[in-house]
Design an enzyme around this catalytic site. Structure first.
Site, short mmCIF file in Angstrom:
data_model
loop_
_atom_site.label_atom_id
_atom_site.label_comp_id
_atom_site.label_asym_id
_atom_site.label_seq_id
_atom_site.Cartn_x
_atom_site.Cartn_y
_atom_site.Cartn_z
N LYS A 1 0.80 -1.11 -0.03
CA LYS A 1 -0.09 0.34 -0.02
C LYS A 1 0.88 1.24 -0.04
CE LYS A 1 -4.38 -1.37 0.19
NZ LYS A 1 -5.45 -1.00 -0.51
N SER B 1 0.81 -10.16 -1.16
CA SER B 1 0.49 -8.47 -0.85
C SER B 1 0.88 -7.92 0.29
CB SER B 1 -0.64 -8.19 -1.46
OG SER B 1 -1.66 -8.95 -0.67
#
Length: 408
Positions: free
Chosen positions: A59, A309
């Protein structure tokens, strides 16, 4: 040039710019080959380890690219909503750029994620049950304070920042056939898909979403925004009731498929990554590997990249998941039986366990159960075993000693 072609070109330009902006800010995460996963799936598997990224997840890429543009335009404060990773990415980026950040997080966000966000200097507001509740509160704060709202996925700059992962994948493995990407609101896969389709149009990009939170899966396959009022999954990082309209539009154009995996498959993927690959993935981060190991995606004979991720997993949740998987895999078992409540009876059981070389991890000894006959005690043992066959041998040996136990 069509609208979609214009969007594709615009995002491609932004991804290239984001690459330059992020070059000295983030880690260029490794693309690691996995023999274990390759052998399991009869393919050539590589892991893009964004769990090793700053703040523990991808992110920060989109957050920093977005915030540096805002900072250049004179913005001094921002507002965001997140269940964890976007919060940390925004807070960290804001701290680097000298911007004040206010992050709204759901009330039951794990403490370690709240504390990590605060450690980067953010003001944290806890509100609502889900991300969507926090999102509405964040919009309210943004309107009241006049600060820009930084959306976690439905923003072209955020998408472009995440797209730098696709560029790195191509640079490290230009002949990649298939890329698997975790999906929540769709920002990560949108950026990766645009970047890869620009560089290698024939590559397949497939999204993976938890079965308990399938909003983007349904939206993608029905070609319209589908909101799911009830969501439940251990993969809290991708729980979104309503996906983005921009991300759905991009995915319809550039993503080849979206598949679902259930929480048991996610847990098994986390266990496999930890035991065999020696890497910690949060549930959302393990979605792509779960798609491979569960058979939700067929990768046979292909060169595959699975994007891991993030690695921001609650330690307490990780312990529970590992324990459940050990039992599910037959690596731990529980046996239960009733013994006379006399000295030496439990030792008989332990002696048989020891004879087989098994390890006891817990013992429960209950004598107050009203269903038991007076003078009897119920004994439950948790055991580490090489395989389920050892548990069956143990039960037979105990029976030979006149001890009636069963696997529960």
């Amino acid at each position: 040039m069509s609208v979609d072609e214009k969007l594709f070109e615009e995002l491609s330009i932004r991804i290239k710019e984001a690459r330059d902006v992020l070059r000295n800010v983030i880690h260029r995460t490794p693309l690691q080959a996995s023999k274990t996963l390759s052998d399991l799936t009869n393919s050539e598997v590589y892991l893009k380890l964004e769990n090793l990224q700053k703040t523990g997840a991808f992110k920060v890429r989109g957050a920093y690219y977005k915030l540096q543009k805002l900072a250049r335009s004179g913005v001094k404060s921002v507002v965001a909503a997140s269940s964890g990773n976007h919060a940390q990415g925004v807070a960290y980026s804001a701290s680097l750029l000298g911007i004040k950040s206010t992050i709204v997080m759901p009330r039951y966000t794990p403490f370690y994620k709240v504390n990590a966000t605060k450690s980067y200097g953010a003001e944290v507001v806890l509100h609502g049950e889900t991300y969507d509740d926090a999102y509405l509160k964040a919009l309210e704060i943004a309107e009241k304070t006049g600060s820009p709202f930084v959306h976690p996925f439905n923003d072209p700059d955020i998408i472009a920042g995440q797209g730098t992962i696709g560029v790195e994948i191509f640079e490290d493995l230009s002949n990649v056939d298939l890329v698997l990407v975790p999906v929540g609101g769709g920002g990560l896969i949108s950026g990766i898909a645009v970047a890869l389709k620009k560089l290698k149009p024939d590559v397949k990009v497939v999204g993976v979403q938890p079965r308990g939170a399938p909003a983007m899966y349904l939206s993608f396959h029905e070609k319209r925004i589908v909101e799911t009022p009830q969501v439940n999954s251990i993969a809290d990082g991708v729980i979104v009731k309503r996906p983005g309209d921009l991300t759905l539009r991009i995915m319809e154009e550039f993503v080849d498929d979206v598949v679902l995996v259930d929480d048991r498959e996610i847990a098994r993927a986390m266990f496999l990554l930890l035991e065999r690959v020696k890497t910690v993935a949060e549930p959302a981060g393990a979605l792509s590997v779960a798609a491979l190991t569960s058979g939700a995606v067929s990768a046979e004979g292909k060169r595959v990249v699975a994007v891991v991720s993030g690695g921001n997993v609650d330690p307490a949740l990780l312990v529970r998941i590992l324990g459940q998987v050990l039992y599910a895999e037959g690596r731990q078992v529980r046996i239960q039986g009733v013994l006379p409540d006399k000295p030496g009876q439990l030792k008989k059981v332990i002696d048989v366990v020891s004879e087989l070389g098994l390890n006891i991890v817990e013992i429960q000894h209950e004598r107050l159960n009203p269903l038991l006959s007076p003078g009897m005690a119920q004994v439950t043992l948790g055991l580490e075993v090489p395989s389920r066959e050892y548990a069956d041998m143990l039960i037979l040996k105990l029976k030979a000693q006149g001890l009636d136990f069963k696997v529960i």
